[in-house]
Scaffold this active site. Sequence first.
Site, PDB file in Angstrom:
ATOM      1  N   HIS A  18       0.843  -1.193   0.000  1.00  0.00           N
ATOM      2  CA  HIS A  18       0.000   0.000   0.000  1.00  0.00           C
ATOM      3  C   HIS A  18       0.883   1.250   0.000  1.00  0.00           C
ATOM      4  O   HIS A  18       2.119   1.150  -0.011  1.00  0.00           O
ATOM      5  CB  HIS A  18      -0.988  -0.020   1.171  1.00  0.00           C
ATOM      6  CG  HIS A  18      -0.345  -0.134   2.532  1.00  0.00           C
ATOM      7  ND1 HIS A  18       0.353   0.895   3.109  1.00  0.00           N
ATOM      8  CD2 HIS A  18      -0.306  -1.157   3.415  1.00  0.00           C
ATOM      9  CE1 HIS A  18       0.792   0.521   4.293  1.00  0.00           C
ATOM     10  NE2 HIS A  18       0.414  -0.723   4.505  1.00  0.00           N
ATOM     11  N   HIS A  21       3.824   1.598   2.466  1.00  0.00           N
ATOM     12  CA  HIS A  21       5.049   0.879   2.079  1.00  0.00           C
ATOM     13  C   HIS A  21       5.783   1.659   0.989  1.00  0.00           C
ATOM     14  O   HIS A  21       7.011   1.738   0.979  1.00  0.00           O
ATOM     15  CB  HIS A  21       4.721  -0.510   1.524  1.00  0.00           C
ATOM     16  CG  HIS A  21       3.985  -1.413   2.468  1.00  0.00           C
ATOM     17  ND1 HIS A  21       2.877  -2.128   2.107  1.00  0.00           N
ATOM     18  CD2 HIS A  21       4.187  -1.704   3.771  1.00  0.00           C
ATOM     19  CE1 HIS A  21       2.439  -2.839   3.125  1.00  0.00           C
ATOM     20  NE2 HIS A  21       3.217  -2.590   4.163  1.00  0.00           N
ATOM     21  N   CYS A 126      -0.568 -10.683  20.298  1.00  0.00           N
ATOM     22  CA  CYS A 126      -1.360 -10.201  19.157  1.00  0.00           C
ATOM     23  C   CYS A 126      -0.703 -10.731  17.885  1.00  0.00           C
ATOM     24  O   CYS A 126       0.468 -10.420  17.608  1.00  0.00           O
ATOM     25  CB  CYS A 126      -1.423  -8.674  19.102  1.00  0.00           C
ATOM     26  SG  CYS A 126      -2.101  -8.103  17.516  1.00  0.00           S
ATOM     27  N   CYS A 129       0.464  -8.007  15.338  1.00  0.00           N
ATOM     28  CA  CYS A 129       1.723  -7.323  15.688  1.00  0.00           C
ATOM     29  C   CYS A 129       2.883  -8.314  15.756  1.00  0.00           C
ATOM     30  O   CYS A 129       4.036  -7.917  15.745  1.00  0.00           O
ATOM     31  CB  CYS A 129       1.654  -6.695  17.073  1.00  0.00           C
ATOM     32  SG  CYS A 129       0.522  -5.363  17.233  1.00  0.00           S
ATOM     33  N   CYS A 143      -5.738  -5.668  21.539  1.00  0.00           N
ATOM     34  CA  CYS A 143      -4.438  -5.139  21.139  1.00  0.00           C
ATOM     35  C   CYS A 143      -4.540  -3.624  20.940  1.00  0.00           C
ATOM     36  O   CYS A 143      -5.443  -3.155  20.244  1.00  0.00           O
ATOM     37  CB  CYS A 143      -3.997  -5.809  19.838  1.00  0.00           C
ATOM     38  SG  CYS A 143      -2.737  -4.870  18.975  1.00  0.00           S
ATOM     39  N   HIS A 146      -4.076  -2.939  16.924  1.00  0.00           N
ATOM     40  CA  HIS A 146      -5.024  -3.475  15.940  1.00  0.00           C
ATOM     41  C   HIS A 146      -6.455  -3.579  16.440  1.00  0.00           C
ATOM     42  O   HIS A 146      -7.363  -3.859  15.667  1.00  0.00           O
ATOM     43  CB  HIS A 146      -4.565  -4.861  15.457  1.00  0.00           C
ATOM     44  CG  HIS A 146      -3.284  -4.803  14.690  1.00  0.00           C
ATOM     45  ND1 HIS A 146      -2.060  -4.939  15.280  1.00  0.00           N
ATOM     46  CD2 HIS A 146      -3.056  -4.562  13.374  1.00  0.00           C
ATOM     47  CE1 HIS A 146      -1.124  -4.816  14.371  1.00  0.00           C
ATOM     48  NE2 HIS A 146      -1.693  -4.576  13.203  1.00  0.00           N
ATOM     49  N   LYS A 294     -11.553  14.335   1.751  1.00  0.00           N
ATOM     50  CA  LYS A 294     -12.244  13.525   0.789  1.00  0.00           C
ATOM     51  C   LYS A 294     -11.253  12.898  -0.188  1.00  0.00           C
ATOM     52  O   LYS A 294     -10.342  13.540  -0.656  1.00  0.00           O
ATOM     53  CB  LYS A 294     -13.141  14.537   0.081  1.00  0.00           C
ATOM     54  CG  LYS A 294     -14.077  14.082  -0.886  1.00  0.00           C
ATOM     55  CD  LYS A 294     -15.033  15.255  -1.086  1.00  0.00           C
ATOM     56  CE  LYS A 294     -15.191  15.401  -2.575  1.00  0.00           C
ATOM     57  NZ  LYS A 294     -16.261  16.246  -2.977  1.00  0.00           N
ATOM     58  N   LYS A 297     -13.445  10.318  -6.245  1.00  0.00           N
ATOM     59  CA  LYS A 297     -14.088   9.117  -6.752  1.00  0.00           C
ATOM     60  C   LYS A 297     -13.224   8.454  -7.810  1.00  0.00           C
ATOM     61  O   LYS A 297     -13.208   7.246  -7.926  1.00  0.00           O
ATOM     62  CB  LYS A 297     -15.445   9.471  -7.342  1.00  0.00           C
ATOM     63  CG  LYS A 297     -16.410   9.857  -6.242  1.00  0.00           C
ATOM     64  CD  LYS A 297     -17.775  10.139  -6.774  1.00  0.00           C
ATOM     65  CE  LYS A 297     -18.620  10.623  -5.610  1.00  0.00           C
ATOM     66  NZ  LYS A 297     -19.837  11.256  -6.030  1.00  0.00           N
TER      67      LYS A 297
HETATM   68  N1  MSP Z   1       7.999  -7.050   8.586  1.00  0.00           N
HETATM   69  C1  MSP Z   1       8.120  -5.957   9.464  1.00  0.00           C
HETATM   70  C2  MSP Z   1       9.456  -5.261   9.303  1.00  0.00           C
HETATM   71  C3  MSP Z   1      10.649  -6.126   9.496  1.00  0.00           C
HETATM   72  S1  MSP Z   1      12.128  -5.270   9.186  1.00  0.00           S
HETATM   73  C4  MSP Z   1      13.308  -6.305   9.660  1.00  0.00           C
HETATM   74  C5  MSP Z   1       6.994  -4.970   9.197  1.00  0.00           C
HETATM   75  N2  MSP Z   1       6.421  -5.058   7.988  1.00  0.00           N
HETATM   76  S2  MSP Z   1       5.210  -4.153   7.459  1.00  0.00           S
HETATM   77  O1  MSP Z   1       4.776  -4.762   6.230  1.00  0.00           O
HETATM   78  O2  MSP Z   1       4.235  -4.000   8.479  1.00  0.00           O
HETATM   79  O3  MSP Z   1       5.850  -2.794   7.048  1.00  0.00           O
HETATM   80  C6  MSP Z   1       6.076  -1.801   7.992  1.00  0.00           C
HETATM   81  C7  MSP Z   1       6.734  -0.622   7.318  1.00  0.00           C
HETATM   82  O4  MSP Z   1       5.916  -0.150   6.228  1.00  0.00           O
HETATM   83  C8  MSP Z   1       6.845   0.594   8.234  1.00  0.00           C
HETATM   84  O5  MSP Z   1       7.943   0.523   9.078  1.00  0.00           O
HETATM   85  C9  MSP Z   1       6.978   1.689   7.213  1.00  0.00           C
HETATM   86  O6  MSP Z   1       8.254   1.652   6.662  1.00  0.00           O
HETATM   87  C10 MSP Z   1       5.971   1.258   6.169  1.00  0.00           C
HETATM   88  N3  MSP Z   1       4.636   1.766   6.469  1.00  0.00           N
HETATM   89  C11 MSP Z   1       3.521   1.047   6.720  1.00  0.00           C
HETATM   90  N4  MSP Z   1       2.472   1.909   6.919  1.00  0.00           N
HETATM   91  C12 MSP Z   1       2.900   3.161   6.805  1.00  0.00           C
HETATM   92  C13 MSP Z   1       2.305   4.425   6.867  1.00  0.00           C
HETATM   93  N5  MSP Z   1       1.026   4.581   7.088  1.00  0.00           N
HETATM   94  N6  MSP Z   1       3.102   5.497   6.657  1.00  0.00           N
HETATM   95  C14 MSP Z   1       4.438   5.385   6.405  1.00  0.00           C
HETATM   96  N7  MSP Z   1       5.024   4.204   6.365  1.00  0.00           N
HETATM   97  C15 MSP Z   1       4.306   3.081   6.569  1.00  0.00           C
HETATM   98  O7  MSP Z   1       6.716  -4.187  10.058  1.00  0.00           O
END
Ligand code: MSP
Length: 537
Positions: A18, A21, A126, A129, A143, A146, A294, A297
Site C-alpha cells: 500500500h 510501504h 497479538c 503485531c 491489542c 489493531h 475527501k 471518486k
Molecule cells: N515485517 C516488518 C518489518 C521487518 S524489518 C526487519 C513490518 N512489515 S510491514 O509490512 O508492516 O511494514 C512496515 C513498514 O511499512 C513501516 O515501518 C513503514 O516503513 C511502512 N509503512 C507502513 N504503513 C505506513 C504508513 N502509514 N506510513 C508510512 N510508512 C508506513 O513491520
Amino acid sequence: MPRFYITTPIYYVNDAPHVGHAYTTVNADALARWHRLCGDDVFFLTGTDEHGAKVAEAAEEHGTSPKDWADTVVQRFSSAWHDLDIANDDFIRTSESRHHRSVRAFMQKIYDNGYIRLDTYRGLYCVSCEDYYSEEQLLDGNCPVHGRPVVEMEEENYFFALSRFTDRLLAWYEAEPDAVRPATKRNEALSFIKGGLKDISITRTSLRWGVPVPWDPDHVFYVWADALINYLTAIGYGADDERCARWWPAVHHLIGKEILRFHCVWWPAMCMAAGIDPPGRVLVHGWLLVGGQKLSKSLVRSMAAGDGGGGDAEGGDGGDADGGDADGGDGGALRLTDIAPQALTRDFGVDATRYHLLRDVPLGTDGDFSYEGMVSRYNADLANNLGNLVARVATVVSSKCAGIGPAPDPHSALAAVASEVVSAVSAAWERLAPHDALEATWRLIGAANAALEAAEPWKADPGPAVDVVLGDALEILRLVSLLVSPAMPTTADEIWRRIGLTGSPHERRLPADAAWGGYPGGVQVEKGSPLFPRRKP
Ligand code: MSP
C-alpha cells in the site's frame, strides 16, 4: 569511494503493498539514487518478511500453504516497486535458503556466546503485531494497535538475554549520537532502554513456518528474530565475510516509527551479542495518514478497477473501498492501507507520485495523505513551474533560434543562484531531507521562470540578447534535470533529451557536473507535449 548501504524494512506478505510501504521505499530509492549521483558505491536492499503467524494465518484463510501464499504476494511487491521505478540492487525474501543459512549462523554465534537460554513464556499475544502485550497495555482487553483480541500463549521458548545489554546499549547511544535519527526517536529509544529491558522470547514451538533453530529442531525462530538478520544476509553474512565486512559499516536502515524498538534496541543488542558492530544508522520516519479529507471518486474507482495487468492493485481480500463511492463523508471508509501504489501511478504518473511522496511528507514527521493535496502540489510545482519552464524554453528556442539551443552566459547572475541551490540540495540529502532538496530545486526553477518573465524573449527580435536569456534557461534545465533525477528519474531523462543532451543525467556525477556552464549550446532542442498536463482541482 564512499559506500552507502540503504535498507527498507522487509514487508510482510500477509497482504498487498500500500501507499505507506511505497512511502518508505520511494524515500530509500531516492536516497540511493542521490548517492549514486554523487559517485558513491551504493547497495540498496528491499524485500519481504515471509515467516511468522501473521503470514501463516493469511495463507490458511486463503486455503493455501504459507510458501505458496508468499510466492503470490511477493509478486505484488516486486511489481509495485517496478511500477514505481524503484532501482533496488537486491530483493531479499526471508524464505530463501541464503537467509536461513545466515540466520542459523548468526543465532548459533549468539547461542555459543552464551546469550540464549530456554525458559517458559506466558503472555498475551497479538498475531497482527507478532508481539506480546501486558494486561496494562491492552485497550478494552484488545491489542492497542489493531484493536483485535489477543490470545493467551504459554510456550517453552528460547530467550535472548536482552537485559544484559542495557549498559552496552547506553554506552553505544552515548558514543554514537547520530546512530538513531531524528533526535526525538533517539530519545524514545533511550527512554525505553532506561525503563528496564526484559529478556525476549526468540523461538516458537506453536508454529512450523519459520527458520528452524539449529540446536533444537522442535523450535523455529520468532519472525522478528529472523527478520532483522535479513540486512546481513543480503551482504553475505555467514557466506562471504569479506563482502559483509565491506558493506556493514555503511548501513542505513530506513524504518517507520512503529518498529523503532526492534531496530533501535533489539537489533543493536543482537549484533553486539553476535560480536559485530551495531548498525551504523537507523533513520526513523513518521506515518502517512489519511486525514478527514475527501478522496476523489476517480482514485477510488481506479483502485476498484484493479490494475489491468502486471499485478493486482487491490488489497488482499478485496479491500474496503466501499463500492467505489467513498466521499469521505462517512467517516473514513477508505484507509491508507487500502490505497495501492498503482492506483496513484495510474492516475498521476510515476514521477508525480514519487514527487508527492518525497515533497509533502518530510522524513521524521507524520503527514497527511490526500488526493486534493496531491492535485494541488501537482498543479503548482509540476504543471505550472517545471512543466511550464520546459515548454516555454523549447517554444521560444524554436521561434527565435531555429530550434538550436544557445550556450549560457558564463558570467550570468543566475550562476550564483544555481550554485547556492546545488549546495542546499546536497546538504538537504545529506541530512535526509528530500523535501528540502526538492524545495531548493524549485527555487532554481522559480528563478529561471522569473528571469524569462523579466526579459520576455518571446517579444524580442532574435539576436545575442535573446540567446543569452535562453542559454541561461537551458543551463538551468540541465541542472534541474540532474537535481531532480533521484526523485523523478524519467522526467530527468526526458528534460535532458529534450534540451538536446546525449546520455543520461543518471550517468553524470556531482558536484563536478553541476558547475555552471555545462550546457554546450548549438544543439537541437525539442518541443514536446506537456510534461505534466494541468489537472482539474
Ligand atoms: N515485517 C516488518 C518489518 C521487518 S524489518 C526487519 C513490518 N512489515 S510491514 O509490512 O508492516 O511494514 C512496515 C513498514 O511499512 C513501516 O515501518 C513503514 O516503513 C511502512 N509503512 C507502513 N504503513 C505506513 C504508513 N502509514 N506510513 C508510512 N510508512 C508506513 O513491520
